[in-house]
Design a protein around this motif. Structure first.
Motif, PDB file in Angstrom:
ATOM      1  N   UNK A  64      42.989  38.908  53.534  1.00 22.81           N
ATOM      2  CA  UNK A  64      42.131  40.056  53.852  1.00 22.81           C
ATOM      3  C   UNK A  64      42.626  41.303  53.132  1.00 22.81           C
ATOM      4  N   UNK A  65      43.934  41.490  53.073  1.00 23.95           N
ATOM      5  CA  UNK A  65      44.486  42.644  52.358  1.00 23.95           C
ATOM      6  C   UNK A  65      44.125  42.583  50.878  1.00 23.95           C
ATOM      7  N   UNK A  66      44.213  41.393  50.282  1.00 26.25           N
ATOM      8  CA  UNK A  66      43.840  41.235  48.874  1.00 26.25           C
ATOM      9  C   UNK A  66      42.345  41.469  48.688  1.00 26.25           C
ATOM     10  N   UNK A  67      41.539  41.006  49.647  1.00 27.02           N
ATOM     11  CA  UNK A  67      40.085  41.217  49.604  1.00 27.02           C
ATOM     12  C   UNK A  67      39.774  42.707  49.643  1.00 27.02           C
ATOM     13  N   UNK A  68      40.482  43.442  50.484  1.00 28.93           N
ATOM     14  CA  UNK A  68      40.220  44.872  50.630  1.00 28.93           C
ATOM     15  C   UNK A  68      40.622  45.677  49.401  1.00 28.93           C
ATOM     16  N   UNK A  69      41.516  45.147  48.595  1.00 24.17           N
ATOM     17  CA  UNK A  69      41.832  45.828  47.337  1.00 24.17           C
ATOM     18  C   UNK A  69      40.611  45.865  46.430  1.00 24.17           C
ATOM     19  N   UNK A  70      39.788  44.831  46.523  1.00 25.24           N
ATOM     20  CA  UNK A  70      38.581  44.757  45.697  1.00 25.24           C
ATOM     21  C   UNK A  70      37.364  45.314  46.421  1.00 25.24           C
ATOM     22  N   UNK A  71      37.346  45.186  47.742  1.00 23.58           N
ATOM     23  CA  UNK A  71      36.203  45.646  48.546  1.00 23.58           C
ATOM     24  C   UNK A  71      36.715  46.534  49.689  1.00 23.58           C
ATOM     25  N   UNK A  72      37.141  47.742  49.367  1.00 16.99           N
ATOM     26  CA  UNK A  72      37.730  48.621  50.396  1.00 16.99           C
ATOM     27  C   UNK A  72      36.729  49.072  51.448  1.00 16.99           C
ATOM     28  N   UNK A  73      35.440  48.938  51.162  1.00 11.29           N
ATOM     29  CA  UNK A  73      34.420  49.377  52.117  1.00 11.29           C
ATOM     30  C   UNK A  73      34.145  48.358  53.215  1.00 11.29           C
ATOM     31  N   UNK A  74      34.693  47.115  53.075  1.00 12.88           N
ATOM     32  CA  UNK A  74      34.420  46.059  54.063  1.00 12.88           C
ATOM     33  C   UNK A  74      35.660  45.844  54.929  1.00 12.88           C
ATOM     34  N   UNK A  75      35.564  46.211  56.183  1.00 10.19           N
ATOM     35  CA  UNK A  75      36.643  45.990  57.141  1.00 10.19           C
ATOM     36  C   UNK A  75      36.470  44.610  57.765  1.00 10.19           C
ATOM     37  N   UNK A  76      37.535  43.835  57.797  1.00  9.48           N
ATOM     38  CA  UNK A  76      37.474  42.477  58.358  1.00  9.48           C
ATOM     39  C   UNK A  76      38.401  42.400  59.569  1.00  9.48           C
ATOM     40  N   UNK A  77      37.824  42.118  60.720  1.00  5.59           N
ATOM     41  CA  UNK A  77      38.593  41.940  61.945  1.00  5.59           C
ATOM     42  C   UNK A  77      38.689  40.438  62.240  1.00  5.59           C
ATOM     43  N   UNK A  78      39.890  39.896  62.183  1.00  7.95           N
ATOM     44  CA  UNK A  78      40.043  38.452  62.341  1.00  7.95           C
ATOM     45  C   UNK A  78      40.658  38.092  63.691  1.00  7.95           C
ATOM     46  N   UNK A  79      40.294  36.899  64.181  1.00 11.53           N
ATOM     47  CA  UNK A  79      40.864  36.338  65.411  1.00 11.53           C
ATOM     48  C   UNK A  79      41.100  34.858  65.180  1.00 11.53           C
ATOM     49  N   UNK A  80      42.085  34.310  65.879  1.00  6.34           N
ATOM     50  CA  UNK A  80      42.315  32.873  65.748  1.00  6.34           C
ATOM     51  C   UNK A  80      42.721  32.276  67.082  1.00  6.34           C
ATOM     52  N   UNK A  81      42.462  30.960  67.214  1.00  2.24           N
ATOM     53  CA  UNK A  81      42.801  30.186  68.399  1.00  2.24           C
ATOM     54  C   UNK A  81      43.238  28.795  67.960  1.00  2.24           C
TER      55      UNK A  81
END
Length: 433
Positions: A64-81
């Motif tokens: 997600x951090x690498x994704x945000x370097x290219x797409x800083x306008x898209x915030x990604x909130x992740x969850x896992x189980x």
């Protein structure tokens, strides 16, 4: 392939909310309208859900951090189980119409969620937002249900034959050079005879539904058609189960020995010298075998018919998008990054399986075992055909029934004829529920 036993009640809940799901897809049909009005500078927030552990969660955080370097306008909130909890939560969300925007997805649930119109049609995004050049056609076809692409495979595996070089040397038997199922049985017999009673050549292959599937595909059929019709009759299943009789009569490991080493199996307990299974099981086998084991053999399964396209690539997992996402193109952009980007390949490596995308695979640093799997899948390219139809709803129950009957056959507590009758009775319930 999959198992739905723990979620029968929740599955029923999803089926009951199919009408609500239809309404949801009316809001996000994947028609391409959202793509044409998408503003790449708009601030967007997406939810991302996956199953796994803390190790995988950290990898997703890095991605997600690498994704945000290219797409800083898209915030990604992740969850896992964990895997069971993941699907319990998805069932609840599906009933309420609030699935996460992007989901790591299991092949076993793809048909159920797709036919209930809970997943976005990805076809309008293929070739533009979601790159398709790095994904072979047979891999893209994995995520198609009723002619619509609803999932993109992140990684793949194939059916293969693992062998134990230490046990082969002890028994004085060379690596299997390939051949028919009868040849494989004979080879197992040589190992069993050469072991002096210490171990066996393998287990009864007729206890695994995947080996039956392999034979059916060689004959131009499938376990089940796209419409859910079985591709075999009672006589064909009888023939298959009867073919395992010589193995059950002394060539293969006795079922009682298998039971004694559970939850491990005969192969990773160094009691059998071969195992037919998915090619991504190698790391677990080596861990189970322990000290003295750094490598295994991995070769193609027996041949039913020369030249047949009997093998196929199965997704270790996929990525899907909720039909009710407010940001379909942003979600598709995230899926493309997680599936195709070299950065994603470098971060995840083989944590999600061998990357299905060529560009992600190029970015991955493969350990020796992962490289072996990659070489194996390249070696069977002439046997790789299109993936079978996405599993029918309830396939996991049938797979488990097949396994249970295989165990009873191995114990000798049921005849082949009775086992066939029981399986067809179970299949009738599943197909007509």
């Amino acid at each position: 392939m999959f198992n739905i036993r723990s979620s029968r009640t929740a599955v029923a809940a999803v089926a009951l909310t199919a009408a609500a799901a239809l309404a949801l897809t009316g809001c996000a049909s994947g028609s391409g309208d959202a793509a044409s009005t998408y503003d790449p500078d708009e601030k967007v927030t997406l939810s991302l859900a996956f199953w796994g552990n803390d190790v995988r969660a950290e990898l997703y955080n890095e991605a997600i951090a690498a994704f945000n370097e290219e797409y800083p306008n898209i915030t990604v909130n992740s969850t896992f189980l964990t895997f069971p909890e993941f699907w319990e939560k998805r069932q609840t969300e599906a009933a309420g119409g609030n699935l996460p925007d992007v989901m790591q997805f299991d092949y076993s649930y793809l048909r159920q969620y797709s036919q209930n119109n809970l997943l976005l049609d990805l076809d309008p995004y293929l070739g533009n937002v979601i790159e398709t050049d790095p994904l072979p056609a047979n891999v893209l076809g994995i995520g198609v249900v009723d002619g619509v692409t609803t999932g993109i495979a992140t990684s793949t595996n194939a059916w293969g034959l693992f062998t134990n070089p230490v046990l082969l040397e002890t028994a004085g038997v060379s690596e299997w050079e390939g051949g028919s199922w009868e040849d494989y049985t004979d080879w197992m017999g040589e190992i069993t005879a050469g072991s002096g009673g210490a171990f066996w050549g393998g287990a009864d292959y007729s206890g695994r539904i995947q080996n039956f599937e392999l034979q059916l595909r060689s004959e131009g059929s499938e376990l089940f058609s796209e419409e859910g019709e079985p591709g075999f009759d009672e006589a064909r299943l009888t023939e298959f189960w009867e073919s395992g009789a010589p193995i059950r009569d002394g060539i293969g490991i006795p079922q009682q020995r298998v039971e004694e080493v559970l939850p491990k199996g005969g192969f990773d307990s160094a009691l059998t010298a071969s195992e037919l299974t998915w090619d991504n099981f190698g790391a677990g086998y080596i861990a189970g075998l322990g000290e003295g084991y750094t490598e295994l053999g991995l070769i193609a399964p027996p041949v039913t018919k020369e030249g047949a396209k009997d093998l196929y690539l199965k997704p270790s997992m996929l990525h899907t998008i909720s039909a009710n996402t407010d940001h379909p193109e942003a979600a598709a952009t995230l899926v493309n990054f997680l599936v195709n980007s070299p950065e994603s390949g470098a971060i995840f490596g083989t944590n999600r399986g061998l990357p299905a995308s060529e560009t992600a695979l190029e970015g991955a640093d493969l350990d020796p075992l992962s490289q072996q799997v990659r070489d194996y899948e390249a070696s069977i390219s002439d046997r790789l055909g299109d993936a079978p139809p996405v599993p029918i709803v309830g396939y996991g129950t049938l797979e488990e029934k097949f396994r249970q009957l295989g165990t009873e056959l191995a114990f000798g507590t049921v005849s082949v004829d009775d086992a066939v009758k029981q399986f067809f009775a179970e299949m009738d319930v599943i197909l007509n529920q």
